[in-house]
Design a protein around this motif. Structure first.
Motif, PDB file in Angstrom:
ATOM      1  N   LYS A  66       2.680   2.116  13.041  1.00  0.00           N
ATOM      2  CA  LYS A  66       2.349   2.175  11.619  1.00  0.00           C
ATOM      3  C   LYS A  66       2.617   3.586  11.126  1.00  0.00           C
ATOM      4  CE  LYS A  66      -1.533   1.740   8.364  1.00  0.00           C
ATOM      5  NZ  LYS A  66      -2.984   1.436   8.230  1.00  0.00           N
ATOM      6  N   PHE A  67       3.419   3.696  10.047  1.00  0.00           N
ATOM      7  CA  PHE A  67       3.710   4.989   9.440  1.00  0.00           C
ATOM      8  C   PHE A  67       2.876   5.161   8.172  1.00  0.00           C
ATOM      9  CE2 PHE A  67       7.912   4.217  11.528  1.00  0.00           C
ATOM     10  CZ  PHE A  67       7.925   5.334  12.343  1.00  0.00           C
ATOM     11  N   ASP A  68       2.420   6.387   7.945  1.00  0.00           N
ATOM     12  CA  ASP A  68       1.729   6.752   6.722  1.00  0.00           C
ATOM     13  C   ASP A  68       2.599   7.760   5.980  1.00  0.00           C
ATOM     14  OD1 ASP A  68       0.088   7.981   4.771  1.00  0.00           O
ATOM     15  OD2 ASP A  68      -1.729   7.624   5.940  1.00  0.00           O
ATOM     16  N   ALA A  69       3.152   7.349   4.839  1.00  0.00           N
ATOM     17  CA  ALA A  69       4.085   8.203   4.106  1.00  0.00           C
ATOM     18  C   ALA A  69       3.405   9.385   3.438  1.00  0.00           C
ATOM     19  CB  ALA A  69       4.824   7.377   3.052  1.00  0.00           C
ATOM     20  N   VAL A  70       2.099   9.313   3.239  1.00  0.00           N
ATOM     21  CA  VAL A  70       1.372  10.411   2.587  1.00  0.00           C
ATOM     22  C   VAL A  70       1.065  11.524   3.588  1.00  0.00           C
ATOM     23  CG1 VAL A  70      -0.761  11.060   1.417  1.00  0.00           C
ATOM     24  CG2 VAL A  70       0.421   8.946   0.785  1.00  0.00           C
ATOM     25  N   THR A  71       0.496  11.165   4.712  1.00  0.00           N
ATOM     26  CA  THR A  71       0.096  12.173   5.701  1.00  0.00           C
ATOM     27  C   THR A  71       1.175  12.469   6.730  1.00  0.00           C
ATOM     28  OG1 THR A  71      -0.833  10.542   7.236  1.00  0.00           O
ATOM     29  CG2 THR A  71      -2.269  11.354   5.478  1.00  0.00           C
ATOM     30  N   GLY A  72       2.164  11.570   6.846  1.00  0.00           N
ATOM     31  CA  GLY A  72       3.172  11.724   7.879  1.00  0.00           C
ATOM     32  C   GLY A  72       2.697  11.299   9.253  1.00  0.00           C
ATOM     33  N   GLU A  73       1.482  10.794   9.320  1.00  0.00           N
ATOM     34  CA  GLU A  73       0.930  10.386  10.615  1.00  0.00           C
ATOM     35  C   GLU A  73       1.467   9.022  11.033  1.00  0.00           C
ATOM     36  OE1 GLU A  73      -3.275  10.457  10.125  1.00  0.00           O
ATOM     37  OE2 GLU A  73      -3.409  12.645  10.083  1.00  0.00           O
ATOM     38  N   ARG A  74       1.362   8.766  12.334  1.00  0.00           N
ATOM     39  CA  ARG A  74       1.736   7.466  12.867  1.00  0.00           C
ATOM     40  C   ARG A  74       0.647   6.963  13.796  1.00  0.00           C
ATOM     41  NH1 ARG A  74       4.955  10.142  17.768  1.00  0.00           N
ATOM     42  NH2 ARG A  74       6.706  10.830  16.524  1.00  0.00           N
ATOM     43  N   GLN A  75       0.466   5.668  13.820  1.00  0.00           N
ATOM     44  CA  GLN A  75      -0.402   5.018  14.791  1.00  0.00           C
ATOM     45  C   GLN A  75       0.467   4.174  15.716  1.00  0.00           C
ATOM     46  OE1 GLN A  75      -3.415   2.638  12.919  1.00  0.00           O
ATOM     47  NE2 GLN A  75      -4.430   4.370  11.950  1.00  0.00           N
ATOM     48  N   LEU A  76       0.186   4.254  16.998  1.00  0.00           N
ATOM     49  CA  LEU A  76       0.950   3.498  17.976  1.00  0.00           C
ATOM     50  C   LEU A  76       0.035   2.553  18.732  1.00  0.00           C
ATOM     51  CD1 LEU A  76       3.250   6.240  19.540  1.00  0.00           C
ATOM     52  CD2 LEU A  76       4.037   4.168  18.408  1.00  0.00           C
ATOM     53  N   LEU A  77       0.442   1.312  18.849  1.00  0.00           N
ATOM     54  CA  LEU A  77      -0.232   0.353  19.703  1.00  0.00           C
ATOM     55  C   LEU A  77       0.710   0.000  20.841  1.00  0.00           C
ATOM     56  CD1 LEU A  77      -2.477  -1.647  20.459  1.00  0.00           C
ATOM     57  CD2 LEU A  77      -1.381  -3.312  18.930  1.00  0.00           C
ATOM     58  N   ALA A  78       0.447   0.557  22.026  1.00  0.00           N
ATOM     59  CA  ALA A  78       1.255   0.247  23.198  1.00  0.00           C
ATOM     60  C   ALA A  78       0.851  -1.116  23.735  1.00  0.00           C
ATOM     61  CB  ALA A  78       1.073   1.321  24.267  1.00  0.00           C
ATOM     62  N   ARG A 135       2.886   3.131   0.702  1.00  0.00           N
ATOM     63  CA  ARG A 135       2.422   4.217   1.562  1.00  0.00           C
ATOM     64  C   ARG A 135       2.627   3.877   3.036  1.00  0.00           C
ATOM     65  NH1 ARG A 135      -3.618   7.129   1.625  1.00  0.00           N
ATOM     66  NH2 ARG A 135      -3.281   8.302   3.573  1.00  0.00           N
ATOM     67  N   TYR A 136       2.435   2.607   3.390  1.00  0.00           N
ATOM     68  CA  TYR A 136       2.429   2.220   4.807  1.00  0.00           C
ATOM     69  C   TYR A 136       3.622   1.330   5.140  1.00  0.00           C
ATOM     70  CZ  TYR A 136      -2.435   3.684   4.267  1.00  0.00           C
ATOM     71  OH  TYR A 136      -3.569   4.389   3.978  1.00  0.00           O
ATOM     72  N   SER A 137       4.125   1.518   6.336  1.00  0.00           N
ATOM     73  CA  SER A 137       5.142   0.613   6.867  1.00  0.00           C
ATOM     74  C   SER A 137       4.908   0.450   8.358  1.00  0.00           C
ATOM     75  CB  SER A 137       6.553   1.154   6.593  1.00  0.00           C
ATOM     76  OG  SER A 137       6.754   2.410   7.227  1.00  0.00           O
ATOM     77  N   TYR A 138       5.538  -0.577   8.918  1.00  0.00           N
ATOM     78  CA  TYR A 138       5.328  -0.959  10.313  1.00  0.00           C
ATOM     79  C   TYR A 138       6.689  -1.183  10.956  1.00  0.00           C
ATOM     80  CZ  TYR A 138       0.948  -1.966   7.930  1.00  0.00           C
ATOM     81  OH  TYR A 138      -0.180  -1.871   7.148  1.00  0.00           O
ATOM     82  N   ALA A 139       6.755  -1.057  12.269  1.00  0.00           N
ATOM     83  CA  ALA A 139       8.028  -1.246  12.967  1.00  0.00           C
ATOM     84  C   ALA A 139       7.751  -1.431  14.452  1.00  0.00           C
ATOM     85  CB  ALA A 139       8.957  -0.052  12.739  1.00  0.00           C
ATOM     86  N   ILE A 140       8.817  -1.775  15.189  1.00  0.00           N
ATOM     87  CA  ILE A 140       8.774  -1.772  16.644  1.00  0.00           C
ATOM     88  C   ILE A 140       9.273  -0.413  17.118  1.00  0.00           C
ATOM     89  CG2 ILE A 140       9.606  -2.811  18.783  1.00  0.00           C
ATOM     90  CD1 ILE A 140      10.157  -5.367  17.240  1.00  0.00           C
ATOM     91  N   ALA A 141       8.495   0.250  17.970  1.00  0.00           N
ATOM     92  CA  ALA A 141       8.941   1.499  18.598  1.00  0.00           C
ATOM     93  C   ALA A 141       9.494   1.150  19.975  1.00  0.00           C
ATOM     94  CB  ALA A 141       7.782   2.479  18.715  1.00  0.00           C
ATOM     95  N   PRO A 148      11.724  -2.877  10.636  1.00  0.00           N
ATOM     96  CA  PRO A 148      10.635  -2.383   9.791  1.00  0.00           C
ATOM     97  C   PRO A 148      10.083  -3.485   8.890  1.00  0.00           C
ATOM     98  CG  PRO A 148      12.745  -1.773   8.858  1.00  0.00           C
ATOM     99  CD  PRO A 148      13.041  -2.410  10.191  1.00  0.00           C
ATOM    100  N   SER A 149       8.828  -3.321   8.473  1.00  0.00           N
ATOM    101  CA  SER A 149       8.198  -4.266   7.556  1.00  0.00           C
ATOM    102  C   SER A 149       7.148  -3.536   6.727  1.00  0.00           C
ATOM    103  CB  SER A 149       7.557  -5.428   8.326  1.00  0.00           C
ATOM    104  OG  SER A 149       6.536  -4.960   9.189  1.00  0.00           O
ATOM    105  N   ILE A 150       6.736  -4.177   5.644  1.00  0.00           N
ATOM    106  CA  ILE A 150       5.701  -3.639   4.759  1.00  0.00           C
ATOM    107  C   ILE A 150       4.831  -4.794   4.272  1.00  0.00           C
ATOM    108  CG2 ILE A 150       7.152  -1.713   3.974  1.00  0.00           C
ATOM    109  CD1 ILE A 150       7.516  -3.310   1.313  1.00  0.00           C
ATOM    110  N   ASN A 151       3.810  -4.468   3.516  1.00  0.00           N
ATOM    111  CA  ASN A 151       3.096  -5.450   2.728  1.00  0.00           C
ATOM    112  C   ASN A 151       4.045  -5.897   1.618  1.00  0.00           C
ATOM    113  OD1 ASN A 151       1.543  -6.740   0.767  1.00  0.00           O
ATOM    114  ND2 ASN A 151      -0.207  -5.367   0.990  1.00  0.00           N
ATOM    115  N   ASP A 152       4.485  -7.164   1.654  1.00  0.00           N
ATOM    116  CA  ASP A 152       5.533  -7.617   0.740  1.00  0.00           C
ATOM    117  C   ASP A 152       5.137  -7.553  -0.726  1.00  0.00           C
ATOM    118  OD1 ASP A 152       7.386  -8.079   2.728  1.00  0.00           O
ATOM    119  OD2 ASP A 152       6.872 -10.198   2.974  1.00  0.00           O
ATOM    120  N   ALA A 153       3.843  -7.409  -1.006  1.00  0.00           N
ATOM    121  CA  ALA A 153       3.428  -7.225  -2.397  1.00  0.00           C
ATOM    122  C   ALA A 153       3.966  -5.921  -2.970  1.00  0.00           C
ATOM    123  CB  ALA A 153       1.906  -7.264  -2.504  1.00  0.00           C
ATOM    124  N   HIS A 154       4.433  -5.014  -2.100  1.00  0.00           N
ATOM    125  CA  HIS A 154       4.975  -3.720  -2.532  1.00  0.00           C
ATOM    126  C   HIS A 154       6.498  -3.684  -2.494  1.00  0.00           C
ATOM    127  CE1 HIS A 154       1.184  -1.275  -2.737  1.00  0.00           C
ATOM    128  NE2 HIS A 154       0.758  -2.364  -2.122  1.00  0.00           N
TER     129      HIS A 154
END
Length: 449
Positions: free
Chosen positions: A359-371, A340-346, A328-334
């Motif tokens: 990409k995870f969105d902690a507010v909406t619970g949604e995820r974006q996937l780039l295959a 709100r957002y984090s990233y990872a390998i699925a 997992p990773s984030i914007n290191d400024a946070h």
């Protein structure tokens, strides 16, 4: 007749490269953002030809680097970190300079440091030549975690040393200039495998979980899951009384922390990919190449949250997503603050057939996937802020993709605000880069401080 198959961590996406090369003026598709002036460095395990380590984590370290400047990809180079371990000196646990130096690479206090958690850091140059072991001017006499945390407000570097023998855990802080300004034993910890930890604005957070030292484990990493060990998470104030509070939690393992922060109720929240016993032991089979290992190094870690309440002394936890994820990773400024957002390998599993960047969105619970396509595995996504950007996800993700079919790799520059957009730029690398492990983007202005 049985056939001896190569270990999974030295084959496929993880097959090591046999030599060091330098290539200049790399081909770029698309347009590199003009603010990307710096170096992307990624460290990982790369045993010498004919060497098969007993465990994935025991492979010698090789750093791969890409230099970007003024819209060009100026060079790629890869170099082994030239420690005694690379030359065959065995690691005994007492010689702190004998390191694989293969897990991570950071930049702090004007130095590039290659890290492996059982040893001293190894310093390398901006062009990846090995300089030598670094002990913070003689003030560091123990190992250092491969996952230190830099406070984005103070510039301080927070890190720890853990050991299977007392004192089990020691906490350190180095100033922005690289001087150790705090060193203390964390009381109450045990002989657990502590690969990562976290900070908040006011706390250091330690993971004393049920993978513990065990003489009977002969894979080269002497730790095993224990059903009798009491799993806990410790919270230590960064200032004031140095008294750690331990919270008992359900049995689980956590290799990598996404982030931690204090919420509006004063509770400490920590997030990351959670292993239960079955997923840990299945993953371990891959890491040592024992019979029955699965197709990927992650057999079931999923995104999870722990909430530690100092008012009640209790911990609660909750699943955040069902996908199999790691790195997992984030914007290191946070770092240490709400994100709100984090990233990872699925990883393949839980409905996925191939690798994706998520990409995870902690507010909406949604995820974006780039295959990334068949036989293409991305690395850890490193966030780089866009120039003038104010939003948490206004920036870019850098990741190196291993392409088995083409026997090649690319450095992708992705839009962190929307993974559904096409890559902003693709840099063709001169060889396939083995998959894993961790790295960072070091901007030129940071390098010059």
């Amino acid at each position: 007749m049985s056939i001896d198959l190569p270990k999974p961590y030295i084959s496929g996406h993880f097959a090591p490269v046999p030599d060091e090369i330098t290539a200049r003026e790399l081909t770029v598709h698309g347009t590199l953002p003009p603010e990307l002036n710096g170096r992307y460095f990624r460290n990982g395990h790369n045993p010498r030809p004919s060497v098969t380590p007993s465990h994935w984590f025991r492979g010698t370290g090789m750093v791969h680097g890409v230099r970007l400047a003024q819209g060009r990809a100026e060079w790629y180079r890869n170099r082994w970190v030239r420690t005694p371990y690379l030359d065959g000196v065995p690691f005994t646990g007492t010689e702190l300079e004998v390191s694989a130096a293969a897990t991570n690479i950071i930049f702090h206090g004007g130095r590039y440091l290659a890290l492996q958690e059982a040893n001293l850091p190894w310093e390398v140059s901006s062009e990846l030549d090995t300089i030598g072991p670094y002990d913070f001017g003689g003030k560091l006499t123990s190992a250092i975690t491969a996952h230190p945390k830099e406070d984005p407000v103070t510039g301080e570097l927070h890190f720890f040393s853990y050991s299977p023998f007392p004192p089990y855990l020691t906490y350190f802080v180095a100033s922005a200039a690289g001087e150790i300004i705090r060193s203390e034993v964390v009381e109450g910890s045990g002989p657990s495998l502590m690969h990562d930890f976290a900070i908040t604005a006011d706390h250091a957070v330690f993971l004393d979980l049920p993978v513990v030292f065990d003489h009977a484990e002969h894979s080269g990493i002497p730790y095993r899951w224990s059903d009798t060990y009491t799993p806990r998470i410790g919270v230590l104030p960064r200032s004031g009384p140095s008294e750690v509070t331990w919270f008992e939690v359900e049995a689980a393992a956590l290799l990598h922390v996404t982030n931690a922060y204090a919420d509006q109720q004063g509770r400490v929240v920590i997030e990351g990919p959670r292993y239960d016993r079955a997923s840990w032991e299945s993953s371990w089979k891959w890491w040592i190449g024992s019979p029955g290992y699965g197709p990927t190094p992650n057999a079931g870690a999923t995104f999870h949250r722990w909430i530690l309440d100092p008012a009640t002394g209790k911990a609660t936890d909750e699943p955040l997503d069902s996908l199999v994820t790691e790195f997992p990773s984030i914007n290191d400024a946070h770092t240490g603050a709400y994100n709100r957002y984090s990233y990872a390998i699925a990883f393949p599993g839980a409905g996925l057939e191939g690798y994706s960047t998520i990409k995870f969105d902690a507010v909406t619970g949604e995820r974006q996937l780039l295959a990334h396509g068949e036989d293409r595995m991305p690395g850890e996504a490193v966030f780089v802020p866009a120039e003038g950007g104010t939003g948490e996800d206004e920036g870019y993700l850098l990741t190196i993709v291993s392409d088995l079919k083409a026997d090649a790799s690319q450095l992708l520059v992705l839009d962190a605000s929307n993974l559904h957009n096409a890559p902003i730029a693709t840099v063709e690398l001169p060889r396939r880069v083995p998959a894993g492990i961790h790295g960072h983007w070091i901007a030129d202005q940071e390098d010059s401080l």
